[in-house]
Design an enzyme around this catalytic site. Sequence first.
Site, mmCIF file in Angstrom:
data_model
loop_
_atom_site.group_PDB
_atom_site.id
_atom_site.type_symbol
_atom_site.label_atom_id
_atom_site.label_comp_id
_atom_site.label_asym_id
_atom_site.label_seq_id
_atom_site.Cartn_x
_atom_site.Cartn_y
_atom_site.Cartn_z
ATOM 1 C CG HIS A 31 -0.352 2.122 -9.249
ATOM 2 N ND1 HIS A 31 -0.562 1.854 -7.773
ATOM 3 C CD2 HIS A 31 -1.564 2.785 -9.556
ATOM 4 C CE1 HIS A 31 -1.610 2.538 -7.371
ATOM 5 N NE2 HIS A 31 -2.356 2.969 -8.375
ATOM 6 C CG LEU A 62 9.126 -17.340 -3.600
ATOM 7 C CD1 LEU A 62 9.031 -17.137 -2.302
ATOM 8 C CD2 LEU A 62 9.744 -15.845 -4.235
ATOM 9 C CG ASP A 81 -2.071 0.700 1.116
ATOM 10 O OD1 ASP A 81 -2.361 1.391 -0.093
ATOM 11 O OD2 ASP A 81 -2.737 1.309 2.458
HETATM 12 C C1 IPE Z 1 -5.299 -2.591 -0.050
HETATM 13 O O1 IPE Z 1 -4.998 -1.264 -0.277
HETATM 14 C C2 IPE Z 1 -5.423 -3.295 -1.539
HETATM 15 C C3 IPE Z 1 -4.185 -3.419 -2.149
HETATM 16 C C4 IPE Z 1 -3.041 -3.340 -1.588
HETATM 17 C C5 IPE Z 1 -4.348 -4.286 -3.401
HETATM 18 P P1 IPE Z 1 -6.219 -0.227 -0.299
HETATM 19 O O2 IPE Z 1 -5.426 1.125 -0.691
HETATM 20 O O3 IPE Z 1 -7.273 -0.402 -1.675
HETATM 21 O O4 IPE Z 1 -6.956 -0.222 1.037
HETATM 22 P P2 IPE Z 1 -7.854 0.828 1.793
HETATM 23 O O5 IPE Z 1 -8.809 1.350 0.828
HETATM 24 O O6 IPE Z 1 -7.044 1.811 2.126
HETATM 25 O O7 IPE Z 1 -8.471 0.127 2.772
HETATM 26 C C1 IPE Z 2 -1.544 0.271 -3.403
HETATM 27 O O1 IPE Z 2 -1.157 1.716 -3.197
HETATM 28 C C2 IPE Z 2 -1.730 -0.283 -4.519
HETATM 29 C C3 IPE Z 2 -3.166 -0.779 -5.001
HETATM 30 C C4 IPE Z 2 -4.129 -0.716 -4.077
HETATM 31 C C5 IPE Z 2 -3.534 -1.238 -6.234
HETATM 32 P P1 IPE Z 2 -2.551 2.675 -3.404
HETATM 33 O O2 IPE Z 2 -2.918 3.029 -4.805
HETATM 34 O O3 IPE Z 2 -3.655 2.306 -2.387
HETATM 35 O O4 IPE Z 2 -1.761 3.951 -2.836
HETATM 36 P P2 IPE Z 2 -2.237 4.911 -1.712
HETATM 37 O O5 IPE Z 2 -2.805 4.130 -0.700
HETATM 38 O O6 IPE Z 2 -3.672 5.733 -2.391
HETATM 39 O O7 IPE Z 2 -1.583 5.781 -1.234
HETATM 40 MG MG MG Z 3 -4.084 2.417 -0.313
#
Ligand code: IPE
Ligand code: IPE
Ligand code: MG
Length: 254
Positions: free
Chosen positions: A51, A145, A34
């Site tokens: 990303h 792995l 995240d």
């Molecule tokens: C969780 O992250 C999903 C992934 C890392 C793929 P999100 O960014 O979607 O989660 P919330 O919305 O902060 O709970």
């Molecule tokens: C995690 O990073 C990747 C996915 C959920 C696909 P985020 O896109 O949720 O990044 P933040 O949390 O908005 O910073």
């Molecule tokens: Mg996120």
Amino acid sequence: MLKRLKNWFKKPLSIREEQLQAENIPEHVAIIMDGNGRWAKSRGLPRIAGHHSGMKAVKRITMAADRLGIKYLTLYAFSTENWKRPKAEVDFLMRLPQEFLAIELEDLIKNNVQVRMMGYKEGLPDYTLQAIDEAVEKTRHNTGLVLNFALNYGSRMEVIDAVRAIAEEVKAGRLESAAISEQSLDGYLLSKNIPDPDLLIRTSGELRISNFMLWQLAYSELWFTDVYWPEFMDEHFYEAIREYQRRARRYGGL
Ligand code: IPE
Ligand code: IPE
Ligand code: MG
């Protein structure tokens, strides 16, 4: 600093150097990757740049997990709730498996990594599925792995599907409701054939599970860091495992 990291990629990991106990490496590490968007924002970049950069962290941590002798690495890449995001961002995310595997598949094959996918195939674009299916197919006999991508994964849906499938079995007279056990339910989950995570890592400072492996995390050790996923380095990964090794897992016992 960068130079040092580069060297780490090449040389085999010295457990002693990283102060890790070789006999207590978690078998299964799951990561909620995240903070890509916030990482990008903090640099004045569009979210998709985060990303893209996160992909490099995937490669980095896959290599580190492999060197450490971790058996399963599950990476939460896209949740069933992430479809709520703007279409342009979703489209970009759906292109990433293809882009990642075009660059990395050869290396993954060479390093005996087995690629798997844990999630719903319905709804994913053809090019995403094709890239994943090819990687799964070409690595299915690898014995190193297991790199398990949680893609279009949601745990509540997974549990509902398992309950439905079990209900059908009972209705058809093939299963006694009294025979439903933890083990038999495991067999209906998307994670079947993979042991429960020993360690869950979440980056970016969020302290929640976000519908990830709700059943499977019952006794996992949880480790959170403020570091955003694109800047998650080998050192952070070692730190998580060092902390894991300090924990006493009691499973309700003494
Ligand atoms: C969780 O992250 C999903 C992934 C890392 C793929 P999100 O960014 O979607 O989660 P919330 O919305 O902060 O709970
Ligand atoms: C995690 O990073 C990747 C996915 C959920 C696909 P985020 O896109 O949720 O990044 P933040 O949390 O908005 O910073
Ligand atoms: Mg996120």
